[in-house]
Design a protein around this motif. Structure first.
Motif, PDB file in Angstrom:
ATOM      1  N   THR A 103      62.804  88.850  22.219  1.00  0.00           N
ATOM      2  CA  THR A 103      62.249  87.924  21.311  1.00  0.00           C
ATOM      3  C   THR A 103      60.837  87.182  21.646  1.00  0.00           C
ATOM      4  O   THR A 103      60.266  86.679  20.876  1.00  0.00           O
ATOM      5  CB  THR A 103      63.253  86.610  21.038  1.00  0.00           C
ATOM      6  N   VAL A 104      60.624  87.378  23.113  1.00  0.00           N
ATOM      7  CA  VAL A 104      59.651  86.582  23.487  1.00  0.00           C
ATOM      8  C   VAL A 104      58.327  87.621  24.079  1.00  0.00           C
ATOM      9  O   VAL A 104      57.244  87.552  24.054  1.00  0.00           O
ATOM     10  CB  VAL A 104      59.842  85.818  24.896  1.00  0.00           C
ATOM     11  N   PHE A 105      58.599  88.757  24.578  1.00  0.00           N
ATOM     12  CA  PHE A 105      57.768  89.664  25.034  1.00  0.00           C
ATOM     13  C   PHE A 105      56.729  90.406  24.333  1.00  0.00           C
ATOM     14  O   PHE A 105      55.560  90.353  24.614  1.00  0.00           O
ATOM     15  CB  PHE A 105      58.604  90.845  25.952  1.00  0.00           C
ATOM     16  N   PRO A 106      57.128  90.700  23.049  1.00  0.00           N
ATOM     17  CA  PRO A 106      56.144  91.151  22.069  1.00  0.00           C
ATOM     18  C   PRO A 106      54.957  90.014  22.015  1.00  0.00           C
ATOM     19  O   PRO A 106      53.810  90.523  21.936  1.00  0.00           O
ATOM     20  CB  PRO A 106      56.943  91.573  20.944  1.00  0.00           C
ATOM     21  N   GLN A 107      55.143  88.976  21.775  1.00  0.00           N
ATOM     22  CA  GLN A 107      54.187  87.663  21.672  1.00  0.00           C
ATOM     23  C   GLN A 107      53.393  87.512  22.924  1.00  0.00           C
ATOM     24  O   GLN A 107      52.244  87.368  22.919  1.00  0.00           O
ATOM     25  CB  GLN A 107      54.842  86.364  21.387  1.00  0.00           C
ATOM     26  N   LEU A 108      54.056  87.563  24.176  1.00  0.00           N
ATOM     27  CA  LEU A 108      53.754  87.622  25.521  1.00  0.00           C
ATOM     28  C   LEU A 108      52.520  88.617  25.776  1.00  0.00           C
ATOM     29  O   LEU A 108      51.449  88.565  26.182  1.00  0.00           O
ATOM     30  CB  LEU A 108      54.490  87.498  26.559  1.00  0.00           C
ATOM     31  N   LEU A 109      52.996  89.664  25.257  1.00  0.00           N
ATOM     32  CA  LEU A 109      51.958  91.135  25.315  1.00  0.00           C
ATOM     33  C   LEU A 109      50.807  91.202  24.546  1.00  0.00           C
ATOM     34  O   LEU A 109      49.904  91.175  25.037  1.00  0.00           O
ATOM     35  CB  LEU A 109      52.678  92.230  25.192  1.00  0.00           C
ATOM     36  N   LYS A 110      51.066  90.308  23.239  1.00  0.00           N
ATOM     37  CA  LYS A 110      49.768  90.171  22.424  1.00  0.00           C
ATOM     38  C   LYS A 110      48.759  88.990  23.110  1.00  0.00           C
ATOM     39  O   LYS A 110      47.629  89.318  23.147  1.00  0.00           O
ATOM     40  CB  LYS A 110      50.099  89.443  21.165  1.00  0.00           C
ATOM     41  N   LEU A 111      49.382  88.255  23.768  1.00  0.00           N
ATOM     42  CA  LEU A 111      48.471  87.051  24.488  1.00  0.00           C
ATOM     43  C   LEU A 111      47.838  87.639  25.552  1.00  0.00           C
ATOM     44  O   LEU A 111      46.848  87.284  25.766  1.00  0.00           O
ATOM     45  CB  LEU A 111      49.396  85.800  24.852  1.00  0.00           C
ATOM     46  N   ASN A 112      48.732  88.576  26.228  1.00  0.00           N
ATOM     47  CA  ASN A 112      47.921  89.126  27.283  1.00  0.00           C
ATOM     48  C   ASN A 112      46.833  89.948  27.071  1.00  0.00           C
ATOM     49  O   ASN A 112      45.852  90.088  27.600  1.00  0.00           O
ATOM     50  CB  ASN A 112      49.215  89.960  28.017  1.00  0.00           C
ATOM     51  N   GLN A 113      46.657  90.574  25.960  1.00  0.00           N
ATOM     52  CA  GLN A 113      45.520  91.259  25.516  1.00  0.00           C
ATOM     53  C   GLN A 113      44.328  90.365  25.316  1.00  0.00           C
ATOM     54  O   GLN A 113      43.263  90.819  25.666  1.00  0.00           O
ATOM     55  CB  GLN A 113      45.676  91.984  24.180  1.00  0.00           C
ATOM     56  N   HIS A 114      44.428  89.109  24.794  1.00  0.00           N
ATOM     57  CA  HIS A 114      43.672  88.244  24.830  1.00  0.00           C
ATOM     58  C   HIS A 114      43.027  87.710  26.204  1.00  0.00           C
ATOM     59  O   HIS A 114      41.854  87.844  26.390  1.00  0.00           O
ATOM     60  CB  HIS A 114      44.058  87.028  23.899  1.00  0.00           C
ATOM     61  N   HIS A 115      44.237  87.736  27.003  1.00  0.00           N
ATOM     62  CA  HIS A 115      43.744  87.114  28.427  1.00  0.00           C
ATOM     63  C   HIS A 115      42.880  88.291  29.225  1.00  0.00           C
ATOM     64  O   HIS A 115      42.116  88.051  29.924  1.00  0.00           O
ATOM     65  CB  HIS A 115      44.892  86.756  29.202  1.00  0.00           C
ATOM     66  N   LEU A 116      43.401  89.544  28.988  1.00  0.00           N
ATOM     67  CA  LEU A 116      42.645  90.747  29.681  1.00  0.00           C
ATOM     68  C   LEU A 116      41.250  90.574  29.193  1.00  0.00           C
ATOM     69  O   LEU A 116      40.237  91.087  30.053  1.00  0.00           O
ATOM     70  CB  LEU A 116      43.391  91.840  29.268  1.00  0.00           C
ATOM     71  N   SER A 117      40.785  90.385  27.924  1.00  0.00           N
ATOM     72  CA  SER A 117      39.511  90.476  27.428  1.00  0.00           C
ATOM     73  C   SER A 117      38.699  89.388  27.983  1.00  0.00           C
ATOM     74  O   SER A 117      37.469  89.460  27.865  1.00  0.00           O
ATOM     75  CB  SER A 117      39.681  90.547  25.901  1.00  0.00           C
TER      76      SER A 117
END
Length: 177
Positions: A103-117
């Motif tokens: 329930t959490v990791f798909p959202q965290l991975l989306k946020l991570n793309q933002h952080h990586l950029s």
């Protein structure tokens, strides 16, 4: 009794330790040691030939351990790119990530793309290292588990702790150069 007789530690020890970690959202050295001792004693007593190591085990394929490591890397990326945040992903998502990862990791991975950029130009090498770490962990996970058992939650906490300790160890060795 467990110490004197060599029997497994009581499940209540594991439950209380997990409960304390989730309440404070902090895996301390002592708590990681308790979880490790519980799992190792249980495995020895039941003839399971699997040992939780003292330090990061990149060969461990346990889903709980892998998801915990992944959570630590995601947190590190956030800290690298936004060092002055008041609330990290750990503050907001640790409880859900350690019990219901799907329930959490798909959202965290989306946020991570933002952080990586948001990595600065002079930190592109660090970005590459983090992306490689994320890729290695995700490749070992075929899917995010819907639910983690109490023992898998313990392994989540240990994986999270081990990965965080490896970051600190790397920071110290880079500082000495």
């Amino acid at each position: 009794q467990s110490i004197l007789k060599g029997t497994p530690y009581p499940v209540s020890l594991l439950q209380q330790c997990i409960r304390r970690i989730r309440a404070e959202q902090k895996v301390t050295r002592e708590r990681a040691a308790i979880l490790k001792a519980y799992i190792n004693r249980y495995n020895r007593f039941h003839g399971i030939n699997e040992e939780v190591t003292v330090a990061l085990d990149r060969n461990c394929k346990n889903k709980g351990y892998l998801v915990g490591r992944l959570f630590a890397v995601l947190e590190k990326v956030q800290q690298d790119t936004h060092p002055r945040l008041n609330a990290t992903i750990t503050d907001r998502y640790y409880g859900a990530a350690s019990t219901n990862p799907v329930t959490v990791f798909p959202q965290l991975l989306k946020l991570n793309q933002h952080h990586l950029s948001n990595y600065e130009k002079e930190k592109q090498g660090l970005k590459t290292v983090r992306e490689k770490e994320l890729g290695e962990i995700i490749n070992d996970l075929d899917a995010f588990p819907a639910h983690l058992t109490l023992e898998e939650q313990a392994r989540f906490a240990i994986g999270y702790y081990h990965e965080k300790q490896s970051f600190e160890k790397n920071n110290k060795s880079e500082g000495e150069i």
